[in-house]
Design a protein around this motif. Structure first.
Motif, PDB file in Angstrom:
ATOM      1  N   GLY A  34       1.047  -1.383  -0.003  1.00  0.00           N
ATOM      2  CA  GLY A  34      -0.088   0.264   0.065  1.00  0.00           C
ATOM      3  C   GLY A  34       0.704   0.992   0.391  1.00  0.00           C
ATOM      4  N   LYS A  35       2.588   1.501   0.590  1.00  0.00           N
ATOM      5  CA  LYS A  35       3.165   2.154   0.172  1.00  0.00           C
ATOM      6  C   LYS A  35       3.824   2.740  -0.823  1.00  0.00           C
ATOM      7  CE  LYS A  35       6.401   4.589   3.447  1.00  0.00           C
ATOM      8  NZ  LYS A  35       7.749   4.096   4.591  1.00  0.00           N
ATOM      9  N   ILE A  36       4.168   1.829  -0.810  1.00  0.00           N
ATOM     10  CA  ILE A  36       5.309   0.968  -2.432  1.00  0.00           C
ATOM     11  C   ILE A  36       4.657   1.898  -3.862  1.00  0.00           C
ATOM     12  CG2 ILE A  36       7.240   0.006  -3.677  1.00  0.00           C
ATOM     13  CD1 ILE A  36       7.903  -1.524  -1.285  1.00  0.00           C
ATOM     14  N   PRO A  37       5.259   2.804  -4.333  1.00  0.00           N
ATOM     15  CA  PRO A  37       4.602   4.024  -6.141  1.00  0.00           C
ATOM     16  C   PRO A  37       4.539   2.035  -7.154  1.00  0.00           C
ATOM     17  CG  PRO A  37       6.261   4.644  -5.139  1.00  0.00           C
ATOM     18  CD  PRO A  37       6.897   3.773  -3.924  1.00  0.00           C
ATOM     19  N   ARG A  38       4.028   1.273  -7.191  1.00  0.00           N
ATOM     20  CA  ARG A  38       4.947   0.737  -7.680  1.00  0.00           C
ATOM     21  C   ARG A  38       5.497   0.956  -9.823  1.00  0.00           C
ATOM     22  NH1 ARG A  38       1.588  -3.795 -10.944  1.00  0.00           N
ATOM     23  NH2 ARG A  38       2.990  -5.935 -11.082  1.00  0.00           N
ATOM     24  N   HIS A  39       4.169   2.111  -9.461  1.00  0.00           N
ATOM     25  CA  HIS A  39       4.001   2.934 -10.998  1.00  0.00           C
ATOM     26  C   HIS A  39       5.362   3.505 -10.890  1.00  0.00           C
ATOM     27  CE1 HIS A  39       3.052   6.378  -8.819  1.00  0.00           C
ATOM     28  NE2 HIS A  39       3.481   7.023  -9.544  1.00  0.00           N
ATOM     29  N   LEU A  40       5.612   3.541 -10.304  1.00  0.00           N
ATOM     30  CA  LEU A  40       7.524   4.220 -11.222  1.00  0.00           C
ATOM     31  C   LEU A  40       8.654   2.546 -11.221  1.00  0.00           C
ATOM     32  CD1 LEU A  40       7.554   7.282  -7.952  1.00  0.00           C
ATOM     33  CD2 LEU A  40       6.739   7.550 -10.332  1.00  0.00           C
ATOM     34  N   PHE A  41       8.296   1.882 -10.809  1.00  0.00           N
ATOM     35  CA  PHE A  41       8.983   1.186 -11.148  1.00  0.00           C
ATOM     36  C   PHE A  41       8.889   0.326 -12.084  1.00  0.00           C
ATOM     37  CE2 PHE A  41       9.219   0.777  -6.883  1.00  0.00           C
ATOM     38  CZ  PHE A  41       9.832   0.613  -6.112  1.00  0.00           C
ATOM     39  N   MET A  42       8.287   1.042 -13.284  1.00  0.00           N
ATOM     40  CA  MET A  42       7.480   0.566 -14.859  1.00  0.00           C
ATOM     41  C   MET A  42       7.173   1.480 -16.042  1.00  0.00           C
ATOM     42  SD  MET A  42       4.329  -1.646 -13.138  1.00  0.00           S
ATOM     43  CE  MET A  42       3.324  -1.719 -15.256  1.00  0.00           C
ATOM     44  N   ASP A  43       7.900   1.060 -17.158  1.00  0.00           N
ATOM     45  CA  ASP A  43       8.283   2.229 -18.121  1.00  0.00           C
ATOM     46  C   ASP A  43       6.800   3.554 -18.276  1.00  0.00           C
ATOM     47  OD1 ASP A  43       7.101   2.944 -20.937  1.00  0.00           O
ATOM     48  OD2 ASP A  43       8.809   2.309 -20.784  1.00  0.00           O
ATOM     49  N   SER A  44       6.435   4.092 -17.775  1.00  0.00           N
ATOM     50  CA  SER A  44       5.432   5.425 -18.293  1.00  0.00           C
ATOM     51  C   SER A  44       4.542   4.659 -18.674  1.00  0.00           C
ATOM     52  CB  SER A  44       6.058   7.134 -18.412  1.00  0.00           C
ATOM     53  OG  SER A  44       6.593   6.402 -19.498  1.00  0.00           O
ATOM     54  N   SER A  45       4.652   3.898 -19.781  1.00  0.00           N
ATOM     55  CA  SER A  45       3.287   3.829 -20.596  1.00  0.00           C
ATOM     56  C   SER A  45       2.631   2.978 -19.904  1.00  0.00           C
ATOM     57  CB  SER A  45       3.976   3.154 -21.931  1.00  0.00           C
ATOM     58  OG  SER A  45       4.425   2.054 -21.926  1.00  0.00           O
ATOM     59  N   PHE A  46       2.739   2.386 -18.779  1.00  0.00           N
ATOM     60  CA  PHE A  46       2.130   0.971 -17.838  1.00  0.00           C
ATOM     61  C   PHE A  46       1.649   2.237 -16.899  1.00  0.00           C
ATOM     62  CE2 PHE A  46       4.808  -1.677 -20.139  1.00  0.00           C
ATOM     63  CZ  PHE A  46       3.941  -2.097 -21.043  1.00  0.00           C
ATOM     64  N   GLU A  47       2.079   3.498 -16.886  1.00  0.00           N
ATOM     65  CA  GLU A  47       1.266   4.033 -15.785  1.00  0.00           C
ATOM     66  C   GLU A  47      -0.139   3.626 -15.420  1.00  0.00           C
ATOM     67  OE1 GLU A  47       1.368   8.381 -13.527  1.00  0.00           O
ATOM     68  OE2 GLU A  47       2.510   8.073 -14.871  1.00  0.00           O
ATOM     69  N   ASP A  48      -0.904   3.745 -16.154  1.00  0.00           N
ATOM     70  CA  ASP A  48      -2.567   3.619 -15.989  1.00  0.00           C
ATOM     71  C   ASP A  48      -2.701   2.545 -15.355  1.00  0.00           C
ATOM     72  OD1 ASP A  48      -2.853   6.630 -16.135  1.00  0.00           O
ATOM     73  OD2 ASP A  48      -3.605   6.099 -18.686  1.00  0.00           O
ATOM     74  N   PHE A  49      -2.310   1.257 -16.045  1.00  0.00           N
ATOM     75  CA  PHE A  49      -1.768  -0.090 -15.558  1.00  0.00           C
ATOM     76  C   PHE A  49      -1.462  -0.713 -14.174  1.00  0.00           C
ATOM     77  CE2 PHE A  49      -2.468   0.830 -20.028  1.00  0.00           C
ATOM     78  CZ  PHE A  49      -3.980   1.007 -20.182  1.00  0.00           C
ATOM     79  N   ALA A  50      -0.752   0.297 -13.415  1.00  0.00           N
ATOM     80  CA  ALA A  50       0.481  -0.346 -12.782  1.00  0.00           C
ATOM     81  C   ALA A  50      -0.557  -0.763 -10.850  1.00  0.00           C
ATOM     82  CB  ALA A  50       1.082   0.811 -12.209  1.00  0.00           C
ATOM     83  N   TYR A  51      -1.419  -0.599 -10.848  1.00  0.00           N
ATOM     84  CA  TYR A  51      -2.213  -1.201  -9.741  1.00  0.00           C
ATOM     85  C   TYR A  51      -3.149  -2.478 -10.179  1.00  0.00           C
ATOM     86  CZ  TYR A  51       0.732   2.579  -7.695  1.00  0.00           C
ATOM     87  OH  TYR A  51       1.812   3.001  -7.622  1.00  0.00           O
ATOM     88  N   GLN A  52      -2.846  -2.692 -11.412  1.00  0.00           N
ATOM     89  CA  GLN A  52      -3.893  -3.690 -11.775  1.00  0.00           C
ATOM     90  C   GLN A  52      -2.934  -4.883 -11.202  1.00  0.00           C
ATOM     91  OE1 GLN A  52      -4.534  -3.764 -15.650  1.00  0.00           O
ATOM     92  NE2 GLN A  52      -5.911  -2.173 -15.663  1.00  0.00           N
ATOM     93  N   ASP A  53      -3.755  -5.995 -10.718  1.00  0.00           N
ATOM     94  CA  ASP A  53      -2.925  -7.498 -10.124  1.00  0.00           C
ATOM     95  C   ASP A  53      -2.464  -8.428 -11.434  1.00  0.00           C
ATOM     96  OD1 ASP A  53      -1.838  -9.078  -8.158  1.00  0.00           O
ATOM     97  OD2 ASP A  53      -4.252 -10.493  -8.049  1.00  0.00           O
ATOM     98  N   LYS A  54      -1.415  -7.388 -12.562  1.00  0.00           N
ATOM     99  CA  LYS A  54      -1.091  -8.263 -13.528  1.00  0.00           C
ATOM    100  C   LYS A  54       0.211  -7.744 -14.219  1.00  0.00           C
ATOM    101  CE  LYS A  54      -5.162  -7.542 -16.336  1.00  0.00           C
ATOM    102  NZ  LYS A  54      -5.581  -7.286 -17.487  1.00  0.00           N
ATOM    103  N   ALA A  55       1.325  -8.930 -14.386  1.00  0.00           N
ATOM    104  CA  ALA A  55       2.857  -8.369 -14.762  1.00  0.00           C
ATOM    105  C   ALA A  55       2.620  -8.096 -15.697  1.00  0.00           C
ATOM    106  CB  ALA A  55       3.552 -10.112 -14.649  1.00  0.00           C
ATOM    107  N   PHE A  56       3.446  -6.972 -15.816  1.00  0.00           N
ATOM    108  CA  PHE A  56       4.226  -6.115 -16.868  1.00  0.00           C
ATOM    109  C   PHE A  56       5.676  -6.290 -17.658  1.00  0.00           C
ATOM    110  CE2 PHE A  56       0.316  -4.062 -14.938  1.00  0.00           C
ATOM    111  CZ  PHE A  56      -0.205  -4.140 -16.494  1.00  0.00           C
ATOM    112  N   PRO A  57       5.670  -5.901 -18.545  1.00  0.00           N
ATOM    113  CA  PRO A  57       7.365  -5.913 -18.853  1.00  0.00           C
ATOM    114  C   PRO A  57       8.432  -5.463 -18.965  1.00  0.00           C
ATOM    115  CG  PRO A  57       5.707  -6.322 -21.006  1.00  0.00           C
ATOM    116  CD  PRO A  57       4.992  -5.974 -19.511  1.00  0.00           C
ATOM    117  N   ILE A  58       9.525  -5.080 -18.364  1.00  0.00           N
ATOM    118  CA  ILE A  58      10.022  -4.046 -17.980  1.00  0.00           C
ATOM    119  C   ILE A  58      11.630  -5.080 -18.957  1.00  0.00           C
ATOM    120  CG2 ILE A  58      10.422  -3.914 -15.617  1.00  0.00           C
ATOM    121  CD1 ILE A  58      11.700  -5.523 -14.817  1.00  0.00           C
ATOM    122  N   ALA A  59      12.810  -3.912 -18.356  1.00  0.00           N
ATOM    123  CA  ALA A  59      14.315  -4.170 -19.237  1.00  0.00           C
ATOM    124  C   ALA A  59      14.270  -5.188 -19.451  1.00  0.00           C
ATOM    125  CB  ALA A  59      15.470  -3.168 -18.896  1.00  0.00           C
TER     126      ALA A  59
END
Length: 214
Positions: A34-59
């Motif tokens: 609840g505290k950690i900003p998950r969207h900042l660990f991802m590409d900004s293009s995924f920001e709107d989806f960052a808090y869905q319960d899904k895995a996303f591509p990174i580098a």
């Protein structure tokens, strides 16, 4: 200035409530997510989806794990503040940050140099300071052993012997084992030095890289 807005915090609160419905109960795990900003660990293009319960591509062809998986592994570890934890597969740094937020002394290994460099820079920006090493996860970190907890965040073809050797008495290791899809396994080092293993369902991770003959 980090871009962590009230709407992001609201999305995290919704994610925490979702994880509770999926069976996550440990307050410390839920508080960290609840505290950690998950969207900042991802590409900004995924920001709107960052808090869905899904895995996303990174580098480097890797992924940031599904929040439920992060929470499930963290809860299975049963960590306490001050515990020395070895993480195999730093990835985005999100899992290590959750454990760091829970008060653990985290040592993390990443095999992909491109990803290691990106994640180390991200961690500095976010203020999450834990020990990151570039190297072979199958070998662990013998110079820092023994560890009270070990978490593996990539699919291993088997439980590496060198990781077992780096577990202290009473230590717990959470590791997904298998080719393609994996079975989450909890390994506990018993008082006599032997190991007990329990299975906790099917998951899917990117494969563990490195020297598998260890």
């Amino acid at each position: 200035m980090l871009n962590d807005l009230p709407r992001h915090k609201g999305q995290r609160n919704k994610l925490v409530k979702l994880l509770i419905t999926k069976g996550i109960r440990q307050p410390e795990v839920l508080k960290a997510i609840g505290k950690i900003p998950r969207h900042l660990f991802m590409d900004s293009s995924f920001e709107d989806f960052a808090y869905q319960d899904k895995a996303f591509p990174i580098a480097a062809g890797q992924t940031i794990s599904q929040p439920y998986t992060v929470a499930f592994q963290s809860e299975l570890l049963q960590v306490k503040p001050g515990m020395k934890v070895l993480e195999i597969g730093t990835g985005s740094g999100y899992q290590a940050s959750v454990l760091h937020e829970m008060g653990c002394k985290v040592h993390s290994i990443e095999r992909q140099k491109e990803l290691f460099d990106i994640t180390r820079q991200t961690m500095r920006k976010l203020g999450y300071y834990f020990d990151m090493k570039f190297g072979d996860g199958f070998a662990g970190l013998p110079s820092f052993a023994p560890f009270e907890r070990i978490i593996v965040t990539c699919g291993a073809p088997k439980i590496p012997e060198k990781l077992l050797a780096q577990m202290s008495i009473g230590a717990r290791m959470v590791i997904p084992v298998g080719e393609g899809s994996q079975v989450m396994k909890l390994v506990i080092r018993d008082a006599d030095g032997s190991f007990s293993v329990e299975d906790f369902g099917d998951f899917r991770f990117v494969p563990m890289l490195g020297s598998k003959n260890v």
